[in-house]
Every structure is written in C-alpha cells, then in structure tokens.
Design a protein around this motif. Sequence first.
Motif, short mmCIF file in Angstrom:
data_model
loop_
_atom_site.label_atom_id
_atom_site.label_comp_id
_atom_site.label_asym_id
_atom_site.label_seq_id
_atom_site.Cartn_x
_atom_site.Cartn_y
_atom_site.Cartn_z
N LEU A 1 16.61 10.89 0.52
CA LEU A 1 17.80 10.04 0.39
C LEU A 1 17.45 8.59 0.73
N PHE A 2 16.63 8.43 1.76
CA PHE A 2 16.19 7.09 2.17
C PHE A 2 15.45 6.41 1.02
N LYS A 3 14.58 7.16 0.36
CA LYS A 3 13.82 6.60 -0.76
C LYS A 3 14.76 6.11 -1.86
N SER A 4 15.72 6.98 -2.24
CA SER A 4 16.54 6.59 -3.39
C SER A 4 17.54 5.49 -3.01
N ALA A 5 18.01 5.48 -1.73
CA ALA A 5 18.98 4.44 -1.34
C ALA A 5 18.31 3.09 -1.13
N SER A 6 17.06 3.09 -0.65
CA SER A 6 16.42 1.82 -0.32
C SER A 6 15.49 1.33 -1.41
N GLY A 7 15.12 2.24 -2.31
CA GLY A 7 14.18 1.84 -3.35
C GLY A 7 12.75 1.71 -2.85
N ALA B 1 9.15 3.05 -2.06
CA ALA B 1 8.34 4.15 -2.58
C ALA B 1 7.58 4.82 -1.44
N LEU B 2 7.81 6.11 -1.26
CA LEU B 2 7.11 6.88 -0.24
C LEU B 2 6.66 8.21 -0.85
N THR B 3 5.54 8.74 -0.37
CA THR B 3 5.10 10.05 -0.84
C THR B 3 5.38 11.09 0.23
N HIS B 4 6.01 12.19 -0.19
CA HIS B 4 6.36 13.23 0.78
C HIS B 4 5.20 14.21 0.97
N VAL B 5 4.88 14.51 2.23
CA VAL B 5 3.85 15.49 2.55
C VAL B 5 4.47 16.57 3.43
N PRO B 6 4.68 17.78 2.90
CA PRO B 6 5.32 18.83 3.71
C PRO B 6 4.33 19.51 4.64
N TYR B 7 4.79 19.93 5.82
CA TYR B 7 3.97 20.69 6.76
C TYR B 7 4.67 21.99 7.07
N LYS B 8 3.97 22.84 7.80
CA LYS B 8 4.56 24.11 8.21
C LYS B 8 5.11 23.94 9.61
N MET C 1 -5.25 16.88 -0.87
CA MET C 1 -5.19 16.36 -2.23
C MET C 1 -3.93 15.52 -2.44
N LEU C 2 -2.85 15.95 -1.81
CA LEU C 2 -1.60 15.18 -1.91
C LEU C 2 -1.77 13.82 -1.26
N LEU C 3 -2.40 13.81 -0.07
CA LEU C 3 -2.62 12.56 0.65
C LEU C 3 -3.55 11.64 -0.13
N ARG D 1 0.82 -1.20 0.00
CA ARG D 1 0.00 0.00 0.00
C ARG D 1 0.86 1.26 0.00
N GLU D 2 0.21 2.37 -0.31
CA GLU D 2 0.95 3.62 -0.37
C GLU D 2 1.30 4.10 1.02
N LEU D 3 2.54 4.49 1.22
CA LEU D 3 2.96 5.04 2.49
C LEU D 3 3.35 6.50 2.32
N ARG D 4 2.89 7.35 3.24
CA ARG D 4 3.19 8.77 3.15
C ARG D 4 4.08 9.17 4.31
N PHE D 5 5.09 10.02 4.05
CA PHE D 5 5.89 10.51 5.17
C PHE D 5 5.79 12.03 5.27
N GLY D 6 5.62 12.51 6.48
CA GLY D 6 5.54 13.94 6.71
C GLY D 6 6.90 14.50 7.03
N SER D 7 7.06 15.80 6.82
CA SER D 7 8.28 16.49 7.23
C SER D 7 7.88 17.87 7.70
N ALA D 8 8.83 18.55 8.35
CA ALA D 8 8.55 19.89 8.85
C ALA D 8 8.48 20.91 7.73
N GLY D 9 8.67 20.49 6.49
CA GLY D 9 8.58 21.42 5.37
C GLY D 9 9.56 21.04 4.28
N ASN D 10 9.37 21.59 3.09
CA ASN D 10 10.29 21.34 1.99
C ASN D 10 11.67 21.87 2.36
#
Lengths: 173, 320, 500
Positions: free
Chosen positions: B168-174, B176-183, C454-456, B149-158
């Motif tokens: 880096l984790f995505k490209s080194a491990s292969g 697939a994760l979707t990045h979701v930026p927050y403020k 929408m991203l999620l 299934r799709e996994l999403r990872f949050g971060s404190a922002g771009n």
Amino acid sequence: MNPLFLPKLQDFLSGVLFCVVGAVTIAAASQHPLGTAMRMGAGYFPLFLGVLLVVFGVTVATRTMLKHLRQGQNIGDFSPARLLRTLRRIVDREAVRKIVLPAALVGVGVLAFAGLLGSVGLLGAILALVVISGAAHHEASWRELLPLGAGLAVFGVGVFVWGLGLPLPVLPT
Amino acid sequence: MKKILFAAIVLTALTCGFSGASAADYPNRPVKIVVPFPAGGPTDIVARPYAEALGESLHNPVIIENRGGAGGSIGATEVAKSTADGYTLLLGTVGTQAINEALYPKLAYDPAKDFRPVAILAAAPVALVAHPSVPANTVAELATLAKKRELRFGSAGNGTPGHLTGELFKSASGIALTHVPYKGSAPALQDLIGGHIELMFDPLQSVLAHIRAGKLKVIAISSAIPSPLLPQTPTFGASGVNVETTAWWGLFAPVATPDSIVARLAKEADSARKSAAVKQLENIGLVLQGTQTPEQQTKFLQDERAKWGKAVRDSGARVD
Amino acid sequence: MELFGNLGIGFDAVLTLANLGYCFLGALLGTLIGVLPGLGPVATIAMLLPITYGLPPLSALIMLAGIYYGAQYGGSTTAILVNLPGESSSVVTCLDGYAMARQGRAGVALGVAALGSFFAGTVATMIIAAAASPLAEFALKFGPAEYFSLMLLGLVAAVVLAQGDFFKALAMVALGLVLGSVGTDVSSGEERFTFGIPELADGISFVVLSMGLFGIAEIIVNLEHSDKREVFKQKIGSLLPTRHDLKAAAKPALRGTLLGSVLGILPGGGAVLSSFTSYTLEKRLAADPSRFGKGAIEGVAGPEAANNAGAQTSFIPLLVMGLPSNAVMALMVGAMMIHGIVPGPQIMSERPTLFWGLIVSMWIGNVFLILLNMPLIGIWVRLLQVPYRLLYPIILVFCCVGIYSINNSAFDVGLALVFGLAGYLFNKLGCEPAPLLLGFVLGPMMEENLRRAMLLARGDATVFFTRPISATLLALALALILLLASPTARKTREEAFREA
C-alpha cells in the motif's frame, strides 16, 4: 551369493531407480509455475532437482557398463531376458523364506501397531507389534514373545503415557 | 396446550442442559493454540501471555504450537481441518483471516466459512524500519534515495500485514521498492540488521527493542496517531502518504465448535486482558482490544476482508 | 579482567540450590528425551513451557537450556546403540558409533561421545563468554547468498559420508532434496509432491524419514542374516575408552569443537552442518579413510564434539541480538516474553545476571551431564547383550511410539515403514542413506535462500561469486568435488591407458 551384490547390476538398477524418481519429480514439478530466475515459482527448484536426478541416474547406470565395454567385456548381461533370469534367481524359495517373509512380518507388525493404536489402545498395539514382528526371527518362540510383548506394553504405558504424559489411548475406547 | 408448551420448555431446557453437559466439563485436557508463525515473532508475542492467562482460568494447560509458512495459511489450514471440540484453536491474524484469501490463488481454507471468531485480542501499528546505514530518515528522503538505487523491503512473509502495508505504501507514495518475503519476522530482522536488505515493514512489537537499542531506525508508523511509545515518529499520513493500517490478532475456532465452548473461551479471553502478563503487551507497542459482541466481531471481520481484499487488488500485491 | 568479573556474576546467580536443581532437572529430562527416539527437545520444551511460567526467569531459562543440550547428549546414545538417529545431528554418529557397538565397543563409543561433548561444551561456554559479540557480528555477514553457498558446500561434503560410488552419493543427496521439498511451499503456499494426501501437506517429518531409513531398514537387513552372524559381538571389550582411544579422539574432538562453535552461530542449518562437516574433515585428514564407517573412533569424537559445541553457541544470536536461530531458541524467546523480558540487543547490558547466569549454567549443566552419563554407560552396554531376537522388537516399540507421538498420526508410522523398505532396497543397491538425510534437512533452507538471494540480486546469479564469503564457500565446494572425483577419474584414466 546374492546376485544383487554383483556391482554391475547394483549400479544399473540404482541408476534406473534414480531416473524413475527423477522423471516423477520433473512431471510433478511441471504442475507448478516455474517463475523467472529473479522470482522463482514453486516449480523451479524441484524441476532442477528432477533433471539433476536423471543426469546422476544415467551416469550411475551407464558408468560401470561403459567401463566393461571399454575393457572389451560382454554387456549382454543387461538384456531384458538376462535381467529376468537373474531376478528369478534372486526370488527363489530360499530368498522368500529369508528376506521377504521377515520383512513382511516386520511390516505387518508395524502396520498393526499403526492401525490398532487409535482403536485398541497402546497396550494392545504394542503387544501386536512385538508378537507379529518378533516372529520374523528364525529363533522366535511364542513362549518368549508373549511375555516380552506384555512386559513392553506395560512398560510403554508407564513411560510414555504416565511418565511423559503423551496423549495416547491405553485401553480400547 | 399449556402442558404441551411446558413440556416443550422442559425438553428444550433438558436438551440444552445435555448439549451443555459436554461443554460443562470443557476443558478436561490441554487446549492447543496454533500460532501460524514461528516462535518469537509478533504473533507469537501476542499468543504467549494469553495462553498463560487462559491456561490459568481454564485450569488446563494451554499449549502453543508454532506452524509457520505461507503467510500463516499452513497453520490456519491445520486448524480449519481439525476436530471442532474447542481443543484446537487458531491465533488468527489480519493475514490469515483477511489478506490471504485475496492474495493466494489456491488457499486450502476459507476464513469466513471455516472459522468462527472467539475474541479479537490485540492490535498494533506497522512500523517502517531501516538499517541505520540507510541515508534516509524520512519518507521524503526515502523517495529521493529510491530514485538513485534499488531499495528492498523485507516482511514476515507473503500476506502478512507488513507485506501489505509495504505494498500500500508503494502504490500510495509512488516509491519503488522490491518485496522480499521471509519465513517469519526473526530471519527478516536478521537480514535487516545485517544490512542485506534496507527496509522492513513489521508490527511495532517485534522491532521496538531493536529500535531502542539503536540497531534499527524507525521512519514512520501506520497508525492514525503517533504511538505513545514512539512519540517522535510520524505517521504515514503526516509524512504525506495516505496509508493507515492496523495489524490485529484474534482467537478463532473451527466453525463447528459448540456455542457454549466459544462463549466460555470468549469470557476467559476477556478476563485474560486483566492479567499482568497480558497487560505487559501494552508496554511493547500493542493495543488491547475491548470486548465485542459476536455481531460486532462478524461485522469487523467482514469489513476487514473487504478492506484488505481491495488493498490487495489496488496495490497489485502478489505472492513473491 | 572483565570476563572473570562477569563469570563471577554468573556463578553467583547459578550457585543457589534451586538453580542447580533446575539445571540438573533440565539436563536429566533432556537426556531422557534424547534417548527416546521421536520425542525431540522442541516438543518437550513446548510441553514444559507452561510449567516454567511460575519459576523465576533465570531458573526457567536454565532448565530449558538444560533440556536442549541434554537432548544432544542423549541423542547420541540411541544412535550408537541401536542406529536410531532421533535428531538430525546424530545421523553422523550412527555411522561409526553403531559400527563400534557391533564390534563390542559400544562403551568406548559412548564414553568418547560423552567426554568429547563435555570438552566441547566447556570450550564453547568459554567462547560464548569471551567472544559472543564479535561472533554475532560475524553471523550478520551471512546473507541469503552466503547461506546458499554454505548449504551447497555442506551437501558436497555430505558425499564423503558414503563409502561407495561418488555419483551414487550425489544422486542420494538430490533424492534427499526432493523429499525435503514435499509439502506446502513456504513462498507460494502451493502443495508440492503431496499427491493429494493431506498428511503430506506439512512435509515429511525428519524423524519419520530417519527412523525408517536407519532404524527399520537396519532391522530388516539384520533379520536376513540372523542365522549366519550375530548382530552384536557378545564379548565386550573395555567398557570405557582406554588412553589409546582418548589419544586418538583428542584432536578430532578439538577440531570438531572449533568447527561446531563457528557453525553453531549461523541460524538455521549451522548446528546441523557442524557434525557433518566435522566428519568430512576427519575422514579427509585420516591416514586411512577406509576405516570410516567401520568403527573409526575419530568419526564419533569429532562430530559429537562439533554437535555439542554448535548447540551451545547457537545461543549467541539469541543472547546478543535477540534473534532466535532455531526452533528451540524461538521457544526460549517465548519463555522470556512470558517473564516480561523482551529479547533484543539490550539483554546483556540490562540483565547481566540473566545473561551470565545462563552462560555459567551451561557449563555446570555439562558437568551434570557427564556425571549422569558415564555411570549409565555400563547399563546401556548390557542392553546390547540381550539376544537380538528380543532386542529388535524392543527397538521397534520405541521407534513406533516415538513416530506416532510426533503428530498422533498412524499415517506417519506407515510412512516410516515405507522408508524402512526403501532403506532396505538402498542397502541392497549399495546406496548409503546418510547423504540423503543431509539433503533432506538442508534442502528447504537451500531453496528458500536461493530464491531470496536471486530476488535480492534481481535474478543475477553472479551474486554468488562476487560476494567474498559466498565465493570462498563455493571455491571450497569446487575444490572438494575435484578432490573427491579425482581418484575415480584417475582410475578410469589408468584403465583407458592400459587398454590403449
């Protein structure tokens, strides 16, 4: 009666205003990437807002007109010549004395405050604000405004600079 | 001849004395440190105790101003454009000083040309944490899960170290994760604890309390050796993913700030490390940095910019 | 009862002379900065943080919390007296509170606001003590999709704030959303609508916009009629609310308290939404909605209670989970960190004195606030007896100094003047500014959550309808639109029939 209070003209002009702002919004938003629905760019949401503004603007501007049209009334009111005549009626000497002059004095007072504070300091800026904008009232008199301005200037320094410790210059630097 | 030389020396000394005179009474009013992230986040956590200690040794209040947004570049731009008098400083991060340059197409400041370093204050590993309901406890299990299934990872922002470590984790491990930026970290943590996203990469100090309370589980950390605070948690390297990153925080001044002021601040930042409030940072996952000469700092920053610039390009990270 | 045992711990901790003193000091400072427009609790707490480093942690937090809810009290004073909303939550109070002041009922409005806030503060404190954990769990159910739908509902509800045309109010909301998107985009770092002006890179400040649209515009409008009518009725009615007033205000205050308590726990827009939503609710429930905007006491009591309850319960995410829900709470985190307290879910169990002490101090702070504010009402009301030709320069001074002090920026003062002139134009065009302000406040949060949702959902907009809470909120918004549009729709239909 101020002709602007006529609901027809009021609605028409505010509709036009919303359309203009909407158009500017659309133009400015299209400078930014739209992105996709999944990854929206910086322009996506503002572009949508601009379109929304135009839609609402058109609705506001035409709704009253359509209503009058349906009621069989003349909408010749909205021809440019007629609008110009109405505007000229609004901007007569009486209106200038009563609306434009007070608004301008308040505006100049506020701008004087903004412009002077950095160089002349808080005392002078408050005095200028009070005396200039205070003159906008039809009963204004120098004998009242000068002491009021001086008093407020001292009070303002006491409260904001000494009391709250805001980093504002007090005297000319 | 001797006389002329003597006069020159005296003159130089005098001018130095004079130019120092403006700095001698520094600071005579409150100093502002701009934290380019919201309060309560990892950067803020580093800034507060240092501000307190600096305020004490400078005998003037040191005020923190939180200016979050756009991976710290909003706050950094503000400082870059401010008067270089030592009264406006930046709590710069690996993001504002090394990553953003490569990541954001239109950056309003230049980390190398607009700033000069005062001191590198602290560093921390980045932790990969998950919502407790995620059925994976190791990187290997995560790889299997990501295929289902799709996994999403949050971060404190771009552009934050969390975002880039994730890329880096995505490209080194292969994986697939979707990045979701927050403020900032807090809203991202809110969504992670609420289960709206599955994973998050963030510096250790902002997630440690939640790990200890059982609200989050930690999968791996980005340092070369395990953290003494989480001895059971493997590093990415030990989990078979060749990623090693460090988030760091430093004090920066606008580039035109006088030498004497920067030297004074650097000295006080050094002694601030010994204060009790700053020492406390070590208990929550931070590593306090030793003293560096200006040359070492310049070298360090050059290396970091090169390293992260390459990381941005290699991983294909972008502003989401 | 465990609850009483816990409250006992709290009372034990707070009822020391020092802590009561800090509580009073915080409430007093908060009231003062609330009354002065421009200077908000965030700036004040940021300024005072270094002073609190030397205090014991509980005392420091008690004082900072006092400043926060004290400012909510004080903010309504300037909103009612001179139409200056210094905080986004007091915009609503301006509508009917200021109308009451012009009718010579400023004392009643101030009294009802203070009593309503006190009632709400008491109830909200009880709610925090009794149900903090389940409420925090509820807040966690709100993901980006739910926030977006909540904001949308709030904006639709904002239309009710205006008296006139439905579509005009919608357009004003949209205008507010556009103004809210001025500045640097949080996600991409691009500057939008700044037209190359560096001062706009950080966006338009709320105080600049609200002072212009409400404060300065109101002065220009009043000056136009200065020779015809008095701005404030000089005859003062009763100084305090009568029993009749209190009866009219009781139910709205109760409903506002409940609404505010629930919405307050939601991070970000929750506390702002509560006062707006309460106003909408009262106007819909009223037998005669046309009184609203013209001095309806329900329009003051409900929102003021909601606002204070929301301010109080916004502590819940911080205290239960260590997650700050707004800028003030984030500063409280900063204060905790300095004292070596790492905010997180463990605070309640590891530091019961701190947790319960802070909660009890909130109630005690509310007692101080009512003792402080009721005697002040007489003084405030007398201020309105100053002739308007002297009063408006005073208002302008406070307005301008307040605006300038936010960023030490002359540009901001000029920008406020621009909005003041725009506000005058809106007045002439029959467009009311309150919906615009709500759009402005909610816009950035709405966009952020829309993009994230929408991203999620991988670009699948059905997410807003398939998630139950989000779907419910959207259904409510739709129902409200139909309800609002129907009288006008009916009227046009009737006219069409008549002609046929």
